[in-house]
Write a protein that holds these residues in place. Sequence first.
Motif, PDB file in Angstrom:
ATOM      1  N   LEU A   4       0.869  -1.337   0.154  1.00 17.34           N
ATOM      2  CA  LEU A   4       0.006  -0.040  -0.145  1.00 17.34           C
ATOM      3  C   LEU A   4       0.984   1.031  -0.060  1.00 17.34           C
ATOM      4  O   LEU A   4       1.704   1.438   0.895  1.00 17.34           O
ATOM      5  N   GLY A   5       0.714   2.044  -1.045  1.00 19.50           N
ATOM      6  CA  GLY A   5       1.563   3.189  -1.027  1.00 19.50           C
ATOM      7  C   GLY A   5       1.694   4.009  -2.197  1.00 19.50           C
ATOM      8  O   GLY A   5       0.891   3.649  -3.364  1.00 19.50           O
ATOM      9  N   ILE A   6       2.272   4.919  -2.283  1.00 22.75           N
ATOM     10  CA  ILE A   6       2.518   5.824  -3.657  1.00 22.75           C
ATOM     11  C   ILE A   6       3.672   5.439  -4.500  1.00 22.75           C
ATOM     12  O   ILE A   6       4.865   5.076  -3.573  1.00 22.75           O
ATOM     13  N   GLY A   7       3.605   5.405  -5.688  1.00 24.12           N
ATOM     14  CA  GLY A   7       4.889   5.061  -6.387  1.00 24.12           C
ATOM     15  C   GLY A   7       4.570   3.885  -7.338  1.00 24.12           C
ATOM     16  O   GLY A   7       5.469   3.733  -8.205  1.00 24.12           O
ATOM     17  N   ARG A   9       9.206   0.766   3.048  1.00 29.54           N
ATOM     18  CA  ARG A   9      10.069   1.072   2.110  1.00 29.54           C
ATOM     19  C   ARG A   9      10.203   2.289   1.468  1.00 29.54           C
ATOM     20  O   ARG A   9       9.020   2.767   1.301  1.00 29.54           O
ATOM     21  N   PHE A  10      11.213   3.088   1.805  1.00 23.96           N
ATOM     22  CA  PHE A  10      11.521   4.644   1.032  1.00 23.96           C
ATOM     23  C   PHE A  10      12.388   4.358   0.034  1.00 23.96           C
ATOM     24  O   PHE A  10      13.444   4.055   0.071  1.00 23.96           O
ATOM     25  N   VAL A  60      17.194   2.799  -1.607  1.00 25.09           N
ATOM     26  CA  VAL A  60      16.068   2.209  -1.213  1.00 25.09           C
ATOM     27  C   VAL A  60      16.346   1.831   0.463  1.00 25.09           C
ATOM     28  O   VAL A  60      17.396   1.254   0.515  1.00 25.09           O
ATOM     29  N   LEU A  61      15.709   2.543   1.283  1.00 22.97           N
ATOM     30  CA  LEU A  61      15.672   2.119   2.434  1.00 22.97           C
ATOM     31  C   LEU A  61      14.649   1.192   3.021  1.00 22.97           C
ATOM     32  O   LEU A  61      13.578   1.798   2.766  1.00 22.97           O
ATOM     33  N   ASN A 112      15.702   5.645 -11.085  1.00 24.46           N
ATOM     34  CA  ASN A 112      15.470   6.626 -10.382  1.00 24.46           C
ATOM     35  C   ASN A 112      14.171   6.412 -10.124  1.00 24.46           C
ATOM     36  O   ASN A 112      13.141   6.534 -11.036  1.00 24.46           O
ATOM     37  N   GLU A 113      13.549   6.386  -8.864  1.00 25.82           N
ATOM     38  CA  GLU A 113      12.196   6.245  -8.479  1.00 25.82           C
ATOM     39  C   GLU A 113      12.034   6.984  -7.056  1.00 25.82           C
ATOM     40  O   GLU A 113      12.928   7.383  -6.510  1.00 25.82           O
ATOM     41  N   VAL A 114      10.724   7.335  -6.860  1.00 27.64           N
ATOM     42  CA  VAL A 114      10.257   7.877  -5.654  1.00 27.64           C
ATOM     43  C   VAL A 114       8.990   7.121  -5.238  1.00 27.64           C
ATOM     44  O   VAL A 114       7.963   7.079  -5.888  1.00 27.64           O
TER      45      VAL A 114
END
Length: 78
Positions: free
Chosen positions: A6-9, A43-44, A50-51, A67-69
């Motif tokens: 669940l999240g953005i990106g 995950r960031f 990537v963290l 490259n991603e966000v």
Amino acid sequence: MKFIELGIGNRWLIRTETELSDGTEFEEKGIIYPIKFQSLYLRFWIGKTVLILDSKDGFKRTTKNRNEVKIILGIKSL
């Protein structure tokens, strides 16, 4: 192995990514059951870094080629 995220990106706000034993993977929109909980992770992904903070494996830092966000909350499942 399944990853419910669940999240953005990602392509969808809620998705399930399935990794098969031969190394291939595919993703589906929504939550695909059954869920056999293994761990919870956050995950960031900023740029190529990537963290990952995982409830089972702890903290990990990796790099990727693109490259991603992304900001993702996920469940690792069998």
